[in-house]
Design a protein around this motif. Structure first.
Motif, short mmCIF file in Angstrom:
data_model
loop_
_atom_site.label_atom_id
_atom_site.label_comp_id
_atom_site.label_asym_id
_atom_site.label_seq_id
_atom_site.Cartn_x
_atom_site.Cartn_y
_atom_site.Cartn_z
N VAL A 187 0.85 -1.20 0.00
CA VAL A 187 0.00 0.00 0.00
C VAL A 187 0.88 1.25 0.00
N TRP A 188 1.92 1.25 0.82
CA TRP A 188 2.82 2.40 0.88
C TRP A 188 3.51 2.62 -0.48
N GLN A 189 4.02 1.56 -1.07
CA GLN A 189 4.74 1.68 -2.35
C GLN A 189 3.83 2.13 -3.48
N HIS A 190 2.53 1.86 -3.36
CA HIS A 190 1.55 2.24 -4.40
C HIS A 190 0.57 3.28 -3.86
N LYS A 191 1.06 4.17 -3.01
CA LYS A 191 0.20 5.14 -2.32
C LYS A 191 -0.64 6.00 -3.26
N LEU A 192 -0.12 6.32 -4.43
CA LEU A 192 -0.89 7.14 -5.37
C LEU A 192 -2.12 6.39 -5.88
N ARG A 193 -2.02 5.09 -5.98
CA ARG A 193 -3.14 4.26 -6.41
C ARG A 193 -4.23 4.21 -5.34
N GLY A 219 -8.21 -7.60 11.79
CA GLY A 219 -7.39 -7.89 12.97
C GLY A 219 -6.75 -6.63 13.52
N THR A 220 -5.44 -6.55 13.50
CA THR A 220 -4.73 -5.36 13.98
C THR A 220 -4.73 -4.25 12.95
N CYS A 221 -5.18 -4.50 11.75
CA CYS A 221 -5.50 -3.54 10.68
C CYS A 221 -4.33 -2.69 10.16
N LEU A 222 -3.12 -3.22 10.18
CA LEU A 222 -1.97 -2.46 9.70
C LEU A 222 -2.13 -2.00 8.25
N PRO A 223 -2.50 -2.86 7.28
CA PRO A 223 -2.65 -2.37 5.90
C PRO A 223 -3.72 -1.28 5.77
N GLY A 224 -4.83 -1.43 6.47
CA GLY A 224 -5.89 -0.43 6.43
C GLY A 224 -5.45 0.91 7.00
N LEU A 225 -4.66 0.87 8.07
CA LEU A 225 -4.17 2.10 8.67
C LEU A 225 -3.19 2.81 7.74
N VAL A 226 -2.35 2.05 7.06
CA VAL A 226 -1.44 2.66 6.08
C VAL A 226 -2.25 3.28 4.95
N ALA A 227 -3.29 2.57 4.50
CA ALA A 227 -4.15 3.12 3.45
C ALA A 227 -4.79 4.44 3.91
N ALA A 228 -5.23 4.49 5.15
CA ALA A 228 -5.82 5.73 5.68
C ALA A 228 -4.78 6.84 5.72
N LYS A 229 -3.56 6.52 6.10
CA LYS A 229 -2.49 7.53 6.16
C LYS A 229 -2.17 8.11 4.79
N VAL A 230 -2.31 7.29 3.74
CA VAL A 230 -2.00 7.80 2.39
C VAL A 230 -3.22 8.41 1.71
N GLY A 231 -4.35 8.53 2.43
CA GLY A 231 -5.48 9.26 1.91
C GLY A 231 -6.68 8.45 1.46
N SER A 232 -6.75 7.18 1.83
CA SER A 232 -7.92 6.37 1.49
C SER A 232 -9.02 6.56 2.52
N ASN A 233 -10.25 6.35 2.08
CA ASN A 233 -11.41 6.27 2.97
C ASN A 233 -11.53 4.80 3.35
N VAL A 234 -11.25 4.46 4.61
CA VAL A 234 -11.06 3.06 5.00
C VAL A 234 -12.18 2.55 5.89
N THR A 235 -12.66 1.34 5.56
CA THR A 235 -13.56 0.58 6.41
C THR A 235 -12.82 -0.69 6.83
#
Length: 107
Positions: free
Chosen positions: A44-50, A62-78
């Motif tokens: 997700v970090w490497q493809h943040k523009l996507r 679970g601990t939601c690490l990928p989702g949190l990274v997505a939120a940090k790069v500007g995604s609307n996350v569920t």
């Protein structure tokens, strides 16, 4: 045993951000960071523009690490997980708050 793990994203000279995750190493599945989630979060970090500006749903977060990274790069996350695992859902809400991220947590 509860612990907080920190995951850093950025280049070798400068950290763009870090994500803190509360983990419970005595529990099963939903309360510790799986190695595959670290790999997915890095993707997700490497493809943040996507991901930026798009909707993202993390199933079985679970601990939601990928989702949190997505939120940090500007995604609307569920973030979603098993409705019967209330401690996992509460931990998900807690790590969102710990990282100052607004993600929707659902089961």
């Amino acid at each position: 045993m509860k612990t907080i793990s920190r995951h850093f994203y950025g280049d070798s000279e400068k950290t763009a951000f870090s994500i803190s995750i509360v983990e419970n190493m005595k529990e099963d599945y939903g309360l510790f960071v799986w190695p595959c989630s670290i790999v997915l979060a890095e993707y997700v970090w490497q493809h943040k523009l996507r991901f930026s500006g798009n909707n993202v749903v993390e199933l079985g977060a679970g601990t939601c690490l990928p989702g949190l990274v997505a939120a940090k790069v500007g995604s609307n996350v569920t973030l979603t997980d098993d409705a019967n695992r209330l401690e996992v859902l509460e931990n998900m809400r807690g790590v969102c708050e710990l990282n100052n991220l607004k993600c929707e947590v659902r089961y």
